[in-house]
Design a protein around this motif. Structure first.
Motif, PDB file in Angstrom:
ATOM      1  N   ILE A 101       0.876  -1.166   0.000  1.00 39.16           N
ATOM      2  CA  ILE A 101       0.000   0.000   0.000  1.00 39.16           C
ATOM      3  C   ILE A 101       0.915   1.217   0.000  1.00 39.16           C
ATOM      4  N   VAL A 102       0.912   1.976  -1.078  1.00 32.54           N
ATOM      5  CA  VAL A 102       1.796   3.142  -1.164  1.00 32.54           C
ATOM      6  C   VAL A 102       1.075   4.431  -0.785  1.00 32.54           C
ATOM      7  N   GLY A 103      -0.227   4.352  -0.572  1.00 35.68           N
ATOM      8  CA  GLY A 103      -0.999   5.497  -0.107  1.00 35.68           C
ATOM      9  C   GLY A 103      -2.193   5.001   0.679  1.00 35.68           C
ATOM     10  N   GLN A 104      -2.176   5.238   1.990  1.00 35.20           N
ATOM     11  CA  GLN A 104      -3.286   4.827   2.847  1.00 35.20           C
ATOM     12  C   GLN A 104      -4.532   5.640   2.487  1.00 35.20           C
ATOM     13  N   PRO A 105      -5.734   5.131   2.810  1.00 34.57           N
ATOM     14  CA  PRO A 105      -6.961   5.869   2.499  1.00 34.57           C
ATOM     15  C   PRO A 105      -6.919   7.285   3.071  1.00 34.57           C
ATOM     16  N   ARG A 106      -7.327   8.227   2.211  1.00 33.72           N
ATOM     17  CA  ARG A 106      -7.302   9.632   2.617  1.00 33.72           C
ATOM     18  C   ARG A 106      -8.133  10.455   1.651  1.00 33.72           C
ATOM     19  N   ARG A 107      -8.445  11.652   2.081  1.00 34.58           N
ATOM     20  CA  ARG A 107      -9.113  12.621   1.205  1.00 34.58           C
ATOM     21  C   ARG A 107      -8.013  13.440   0.548  1.00 34.58           C
ATOM     22  N   THR A 108      -8.026  13.510  -0.770  1.00 32.50           N
ATOM     23  CA  THR A 108      -7.005  14.266  -1.497  1.00 32.50           C
ATOM     24  C   THR A 108      -7.432  15.720  -1.652  1.00 32.50           C
ATOM     25  N   GLY A 109      -6.491  16.560  -2.030  1.00 34.51           N
ATOM     26  CA  GLY A 109      -6.768  17.971  -2.229  1.00 34.51           C
ATOM     27  C   GLY A 109      -7.768  18.240  -3.331  1.00 34.51           C
ATOM     28  N   ASP A 110      -7.890  17.314  -4.290  1.00 31.80           N
ATOM     29  CA  ASP A 110      -8.849  17.514  -5.376  1.00 31.80           C
ATOM     30  C   ASP A 110     -10.183  16.819  -5.115  1.00 31.80           C
ATOM     31  N   GLY A 111     -10.383  16.375  -3.865  1.00 27.37           N
ATOM     32  CA  GLY A 111     -11.695  15.885  -3.462  1.00 27.37           C
ATOM     33  C   GLY A 111     -11.926  14.394  -3.497  1.00 27.37           C
ATOM     34  N   TYR A 112     -10.975  13.623  -3.961  1.00 29.53           N
ATOM     35  CA  TYR A 112     -11.145  12.165  -3.987  1.00 29.53           C
ATOM     36  C   TYR A 112     -10.897  11.569  -2.609  1.00 29.53           C
ATOM     37  N   TYR A 113     -11.590  10.465  -2.324  1.00 30.62           N
ATOM     38  CA  TYR A 113     -11.226   9.621  -1.192  1.00 30.62           C
ATOM     39  C   TYR A 113     -10.590   8.410  -1.837  1.00 30.62           C
ATOM     40  N   GLU A 114      -9.326   8.158  -1.531  1.00 31.27           N
ATOM     41  CA  GLU A 114      -8.602   7.116  -2.250  1.00 31.27           C
ATOM     42  C   GLU A 114      -7.484   6.514  -1.421  1.00 31.27           C
ATOM     43  N   SER A 115      -7.037   5.351  -1.886  1.00 31.59           N
ATOM     44  CA  SER A 115      -5.793   4.734  -1.443  1.00 31.59           C
ATOM     45  C   SER A 115      -5.049   4.333  -2.712  1.00 31.59           C
ATOM     46  N   VAL A 116      -3.786   3.918  -2.547  1.00 29.74           N
ATOM     47  CA  VAL A 116      -2.996   3.487  -3.700  1.00 29.74           C
ATOM     48  C   VAL A 116      -2.295   2.181  -3.330  1.00 29.74           C
ATOM     49  N   VAL A 117      -2.420   1.176  -4.207  1.00 33.02           N
ATOM     50  CA  VAL A 117      -1.815  -0.134  -4.002  1.00 33.02           C
ATOM     51  C   VAL A 117      -0.997  -0.491  -5.236  1.00 33.02           C
ATOM     52  N   LEU A 118       0.033  -1.314  -5.026  1.00 40.78           N
ATOM     53  CA  LEU A 118       0.773  -1.889  -6.148  1.00 40.78           C
ATOM     54  C   LEU A 118       0.201  -3.273  -6.432  1.00 40.78           C
ATOM     55  N   ASP A 119      -0.074  -3.552  -7.710  1.00 40.14           N
ATOM     56  CA  ASP A 119      -0.544  -4.890  -8.073  1.00 40.14           C
ATOM     57  C   ASP A 119       0.646  -5.854  -8.035  1.00 40.14           C
ATOM     58  N   PRO A 120       0.475  -7.131  -8.341  1.00 39.51           N
ATOM     59  CA  PRO A 120       1.581  -8.087  -8.233  1.00 39.51           C
ATOM     60  C   PRO A 120       2.814  -7.752  -9.066  1.00 39.51           C
ATOM     61  N   GLU A 121       2.675  -6.910 -10.096  1.00 38.24           N
ATOM     62  CA  GLU A 121       3.831  -6.541 -10.913  1.00 38.24           C
ATOM     63  C   GLU A 121       4.166  -5.057 -10.779  1.00 38.24           C
ATOM     64  N   ASN A 122       3.773  -4.485  -9.650  1.00 36.93           N
ATOM     65  CA  ASN A 122       4.141  -3.114  -9.246  1.00 36.93           C
ATOM     66  C   ASN A 122       3.528  -1.990 -10.069  1.00 36.93           C
ATOM     67  N   ASN A 123       2.355  -2.224 -10.653  1.00 42.16           N
ATOM     68  CA  ASN A 123       1.598  -1.149 -11.283  1.00 42.16           C
ATOM     69  C   ASN A 123       0.762  -0.460 -10.207  1.00 42.16           C
ATOM     70  N   ARG A 124       0.712   0.863 -10.245  1.00 39.79           N
ATOM     71  CA  ARG A 124      -0.056   1.632  -9.263  1.00 39.79           C
ATOM     72  C   ARG A 124      -1.538   1.615  -9.603  1.00 39.79           C
ATOM     73  N   ILE A 125      -2.356   1.272  -8.604  1.00 41.22           N
ATOM     74  CA  ILE A 125      -3.803   1.288  -8.745  1.00 41.22           C
ATOM     75  C   ILE A 125      -4.351   2.224  -7.676  1.00 41.22           C
ATOM     76  N   GLU A 126      -5.089   3.260  -8.088  1.00 41.50           N
ATOM     77  CA  GLU A 126      -5.804   4.096  -7.131  1.00 41.50           C
ATOM     78  C   GLU A 126      -7.160   3.440  -6.898  1.00 41.50           C
ATOM     79  N   ILE A 127      -7.497   3.274  -5.641  1.00 40.63           N
ATOM     80  CA  ILE A 127      -8.809   2.752  -5.258  1.00 40.63           C
ATOM     81  C   ILE A 127      -9.602   3.951  -4.760  1.00 40.63           C
TER      82      ILE A 127
END
Length: 129
Positions: A101-127
């Motif tokens: 998990i490279v970004g724990q759940p949070r509210r971003t400055g542009d209004g999203y509520y998101e987290s960021v995870v790396l998939d098995p081959e290290n691609n970034r996925i915003e949830i």
């Protein structure tokens, strides 16, 4: 207009397919194989009609950058899971299952509520919610 699909080169086609099926509810089409090019792929479909193409073929170069450091080019794609609690639950599940998990759940400055995870081959996925 809408984005029809995004394609990602991968090393382990079946592991990546299973990851997106398990955690994001993707539905996989049949494996496509072109024996002449030694190319294989799956199209994964999501409920809203968006698709992700996972592709593999010998000779594709490895990523040159560290997945934890931002660089030019496509850096992530986002998957909406419908609510803030769904973001929290999926992020916690992925963390327990050993994903980075490279970004724990949070509210971003542009209004999203998101987290960021790396998939098995290290691609970034915003949830996102």
């Amino acid at each position: 207009m809408r984005i029809e699909h995004i394609a990602v080169w991968v090393r382990d086609l079946d592991t990546m397919r299973t990851f997106y099926e398990t955690y994001f509810g993707a539905q996989s089409g049949e494996r496509y194989v072109n024996p002449t090019r030694q190319f294989s792929s799956y199209f994964l479909s999501f409920d809203d009609g968006c698709r992700l193409e996972l592709m593999t073929m010998p000779g594709i170069n490895d990523r040159l950058s560290d997945p934890l450091i931002q660089s030019m080019g496509l850096t992530h794609f986002a998957v909406s899971v419908g609510s803030e609690s769904a973001v929290d639950k999926l992020t916690a599940r992925l963390q327990v299952d050993g994903y980075v998990i490279v970004g724990q759940p949070r509210r971003t400055g542009d209004g999203y509520y998101e987290s960021v995870v790396l998939d098995p081959e290290n691609n970034r996925i915003e949830i996102t919610s």
